[in-house]
Design a protein around this motif. Structure first.
Motif, PDB file in Angstrom:
ATOM      1  N   ASP A 172      -0.420 -10.006   1.336  1.00 62.79           N
ATOM      2  CA  ASP A 172       0.988  -9.156   1.742  1.00 62.79           C
ATOM      3  C   ASP A 172       1.982  -9.510   0.837  1.00 62.79           C
ATOM      4  OD1 ASP A 172      -0.502  -8.093   3.683  1.00 62.79           O
ATOM      5  OD2 ASP A 172      -0.058  -9.371   5.375  1.00 62.79           O
ATOM      6  N   THR A 173       1.821 -10.653   0.314  1.00 67.36           N
ATOM      7  CA  THR A 173       3.061 -11.224  -0.480  1.00 67.36           C
ATOM      8  C   THR A 173       2.772 -11.427  -2.148  1.00 67.36           C
ATOM      9  OG1 THR A 173       2.509 -13.594  -0.134  1.00 67.36           O
ATOM     10  CG2 THR A 173       3.925 -12.641   1.509  1.00 67.36           C
ATOM     11  N   LEU A 174       1.920 -10.563  -2.500  1.00 68.05           N
ATOM     12  CA  LEU A 174       1.640 -10.807  -3.929  1.00 68.05           C
ATOM     13  C   LEU A 174       2.621 -10.023  -4.987  1.00 68.05           C
ATOM     14  CD1 LEU A 174      -2.458 -10.137  -4.554  1.00 68.05           C
ATOM     15  CD2 LEU A 174      -0.830 -11.956  -5.184  1.00 68.05           C
ATOM     16  N   GLY A 175       3.497  -9.172  -4.154  1.00 68.28           N
ATOM     17  CA  GLY A 175       4.595  -8.661  -4.834  1.00 68.28           C
ATOM     18  C   GLY A 175       5.630  -9.610  -5.089  1.00 68.28           C
ATOM     19  N   ALA A 176       5.749 -10.827  -4.585  1.00 67.66           N
ATOM     20  CA  ALA A 176       6.626 -11.660  -4.905  1.00 67.66           C
ATOM     21  C   ALA A 176       6.100 -12.442  -6.306  1.00 67.66           C
ATOM     22  CB  ALA A 176       6.719 -12.522  -4.063  1.00 67.66           C
ATOM     23  N   LEU A 177       4.831 -12.405  -6.564  1.00 66.49           N
ATOM     24  CA  LEU A 177       4.218 -13.332  -7.523  1.00 66.49           C
ATOM     25  C   LEU A 177       3.883 -12.349  -8.688  1.00 66.49           C
ATOM     26  CD1 LEU A 177       3.053 -16.349  -8.362  1.00 66.49           C
ATOM     27  CD2 LEU A 177       0.777 -15.093  -7.342  1.00 66.49           C
ATOM     28  N   LYS A 227       4.138  -8.667 -10.859  1.00 70.24           N
ATOM     29  CA  LYS A 227       5.208  -7.563 -10.938  1.00 70.24           C
ATOM     30  C   LYS A 227       4.684  -6.073 -11.770  1.00 70.24           C
ATOM     31  CE  LYS A 227       8.153 -10.722  -9.633  1.00 70.24           C
ATOM     32  NZ  LYS A 227       8.773 -10.839  -8.392  1.00 70.24           N
ATOM     33  N   TYR A 228       3.393  -6.150 -11.479  1.00 75.39           N
ATOM     34  CA  TYR A 228       2.922  -4.942 -12.226  1.00 75.39           C
ATOM     35  C   TYR A 228       1.475  -4.554 -11.201  1.00 75.39           C
ATOM     36  CZ  TYR A 228       5.333  -5.686 -16.417  1.00 75.39           C
ATOM     37  OH  TYR A 228       6.183  -5.864 -17.606  1.00 75.39           O
ATOM     38  N   GLN A 229       1.716  -3.243 -10.846  1.00 72.24           N
ATOM     39  CA  GLN A 229       0.679  -2.760  -9.742  1.00 72.24           C
ATOM     40  C   GLN A 229      -0.598  -2.889 -10.211  1.00 72.24           C
ATOM     41  OE1 GLN A 229       1.018  -2.174  -6.849  1.00 72.24           O
ATOM     42  NE2 GLN A 229      -1.124  -1.069  -6.196  1.00 72.24           N
ATOM     43  N   ASP A 230      -1.048  -2.638 -11.575  1.00 71.06           N
ATOM     44  CA  ASP A 230      -2.407  -2.894 -11.954  1.00 71.06           C
ATOM     45  C   ASP A 230      -3.012  -4.352 -11.706  1.00 71.06           C
ATOM     46  OD1 ASP A 230      -2.471  -0.463 -12.488  1.00 71.06           O
ATOM     47  OD2 ASP A 230      -2.218  -0.617 -14.841  1.00 71.06           O
ATOM     48  N   ASP A 231      -1.921  -5.388 -12.013  1.00 73.53           N
ATOM     49  CA  ASP A 231      -2.291  -6.627 -11.651  1.00 73.53           C
ATOM     50  C   ASP A 231      -2.478  -7.064 -10.204  1.00 73.53           C
ATOM     51  OD1 ASP A 231      -1.984  -7.145 -14.355  1.00 73.53           O
ATOM     52  OD2 ASP A 231      -0.021  -8.192 -14.118  1.00 73.53           O
ATOM     53  N   ILE A 232      -1.554  -6.577  -9.265  1.00 78.56           N
ATOM     54  CA  ILE A 232      -2.002  -6.695  -7.975  1.00 78.56           C
ATOM     55  C   ILE A 232      -3.243  -6.065  -7.584  1.00 78.56           C
ATOM     56  CG2 ILE A 232      -0.836  -5.901  -5.622  1.00 78.56           C
ATOM     57  CD1 ILE A 232       1.887  -6.269  -6.833  1.00 78.56           C
ATOM     58  N   GLN A 233      -3.575  -5.031  -7.964  1.00 79.17           N
ATOM     59  CA  GLN A 233      -4.772  -4.075  -7.498  1.00 79.17           C
ATOM     60  C   GLN A 233      -6.010  -5.255  -8.102  1.00 79.17           C
ATOM     61  OE1 GLN A 233      -4.488  -0.293  -8.986  1.00 79.17           O
ATOM     62  NE2 GLN A 233      -3.635   0.623  -7.109  1.00 79.17           N
ATOM     63  N   ALA A 234      -5.749  -5.812  -9.055  1.00 75.96           N
ATOM     64  CA  ALA A 234      -6.846  -6.432  -9.714  1.00 75.96           C
ATOM     65  C   ALA A 234      -7.020  -7.672  -8.791  1.00 75.96           C
ATOM     66  CB  ALA A 234      -6.665  -6.767 -11.402  1.00 75.96           C
ATOM     67  N   ILE A 235      -6.166  -8.354  -8.271  1.00 81.61           N
ATOM     68  CA  ILE A 235      -6.231  -9.417  -7.584  1.00 81.61           C
ATOM     69  C   ILE A 235      -6.575  -9.242  -6.123  1.00 81.61           C
ATOM     70  CG2 ILE A 235      -5.068 -11.577  -6.751  1.00 81.61           C
ATOM     71  CD1 ILE A 235      -5.932 -11.514  -9.618  1.00 81.61           C
ATOM     72  N   GLN A 236      -6.595  -8.077  -5.509  1.00 82.49           N
ATOM     73  CA  GLN A 236      -6.551  -7.611  -4.166  1.00 82.49           C
ATOM     74  C   GLN A 236      -8.017  -7.719  -3.655  1.00 82.49           C
ATOM     75  OE1 GLN A 236      -4.548  -7.325  -1.757  1.00 82.49           O
ATOM     76  NE2 GLN A 236      -2.489  -6.181  -2.387  1.00 82.49           N
ATOM     77  N   GLY A 237      -8.153  -8.040  -2.459  1.00 85.13           N
ATOM     78  CA  GLY A 237      -9.723  -7.675  -1.825  1.00 85.13           C
ATOM     79  C   GLY A 237     -10.255  -9.023  -2.094  1.00 85.13           C
ATOM     80  N   SER A 238     -11.586  -9.123  -2.199  1.00 79.96           N
ATOM     81  CA  SER A 238     -12.413 -10.266  -2.213  1.00 79.96           C
ATOM     82  C   SER A 238     -12.002 -11.285  -3.412  1.00 79.96           C
ATOM     83  CB  SER A 238     -13.999  -9.910  -2.425  1.00 79.96           C
ATOM     84  OG  SER A 238     -14.040  -9.172  -3.729  1.00 79.96           O
TER      85      SER A 238
END
Length: 306
Positions: free
Chosen positions: A273-278, A280-291
């Motif tokens: 829920d808070t990865l957007g504070a860490l 700053k790029y959507q591709d990076d957030i998607q790569a870390i999401q989930g498992s």
């Protein structure tokens, strides 16, 4: 705070000066900063964005009680914005008043008047050459890599001789050279001619122990367990293939956000829920999401202990 007229007398004193302003530095940085101050040489700091390069100039100015003059670089930066420009409106007014008054002034005298100091608009580099109360100022030339080579070439005179030459006015030289800190995020290489005039230091990401110390100094309200897990997670995530790994600035932002949410420990849900504070790029957030979030969190917990 040190006496404004005194610079730190040793590497340990330099470390203490930085720590006194809440900046947790390693000994290598304190050493090159001490040498730059003693040798009166500009210091070029390179490193990834968010590793604390700009903050070094700020805490140095605060610790020494000196004025901080900051030149924020950007593409297309020119002399009018960085060094000086003439007050053209004022000059035109002076010319028209002279004409209206019917004074038969010779051309040379009029030119000498309109190109005098009272019509000179001083920008950061020129301001840094002027005497300042409390001693020479700290001149921060921030993100130099955003400018072009032509601007770098102009800086050579400033860095080597602490002076600026204005064609219509003459050469202005500092009685006491400013303490110059240059930063670069290395989006392009800085020319060797400029590097030769500086001492150099690479400001990298801190190890876990130093990042935890930084977090404790900057976000003291963060619970101890949360801080350890957070630092472990950030250290783990920097090893991932990301477009932009988080810097210390992002670590502090994330910690502050988690404190605002009254978090006492990390779990997969609050991390997602808070990865957007860490990041700053959507591709990076998607790569870390989930498992992957759970896997990295497990790594962080294993390193710091539960």
């Amino acid at each position: 705070m040190l006496n404004a007229s005194r610079l730190p007398a040793s590497i340990d004193a330099t470390l203490a000066l930085l720590q006194g302003q809440g900046y947790v530095a390693d000994r290598a940085l304190a050493t090159v900063l001490f040498l730059a101050l003693r040798m009166k040489r500009p210091l070029l700091l390179e490193g990834e964005a968010g590793t604390g390069k700009t903050e070094i100039a700020k805490v140095l100015a605060a610790g020494l009680g000196r004025r901080l003059i900051r030149l924020q670089c950007y593409e297309g930066l020119d002399l009018a914005s960085a060094v000086y420009e003439w007050n053209y409106a004022g000059q035109m007014m002076a010319i028209r008043l002279a004409e209206a008054g019917g004074v038969a002034e010779d051309r040379e005298r009029l030119e000498g008047d309109i190109f005098s100091e009272k019509y000179l608009v001083k920008r950061p580099l020129l301001q840094a050459l002027e005497p300042q109360e409390g001693g020479a100022p700290i001149l921060l030339i921030d993100e130099l890599d955003r400018t072009d080579e032509a601007f770098e070439a102009f800086l050579l005179e400033v860095l080597a001789d602490a002076q600026v030459t204005i064609p219509e006015f003459g050469t202005i030289k500092a009685a006491e050279p400013p303490i110059v800190i240059l930063t670069s995020n290395r989006t392009r290489e800085i020319h060797d001619a400029l590097k030769r005039r500086c001492l150099y230091h690479w400001v990298g990401y801190p190890d876990a122990a130093r990042e935890l110390a930084i977090l404790k100094a900057k976000v003291p309200d963060a619970p101890a367990k949360l801080s350890k897990q957070l630092v472990g997670f950030v250290q783990a995530i920097r090893k991932e293939e990301l477009f932009k790994a988080p810097g210390v600035a992002e670590t502090l932002d994330w910690a502050t956000a988690l404190v605002e949410l009254d978090a006492v420990a990390l779990d997969p849900a609050i991390v997602s829920d808070t990865l957007g504070a860490l990041l700053k790029y959507q591709d990076d957030i998607q790569a870390i999401q989930g498992s992957r979030v759970k896997e990295l969190l497990d790594q962080a917990r294993a390193e710091v202990g539960r």
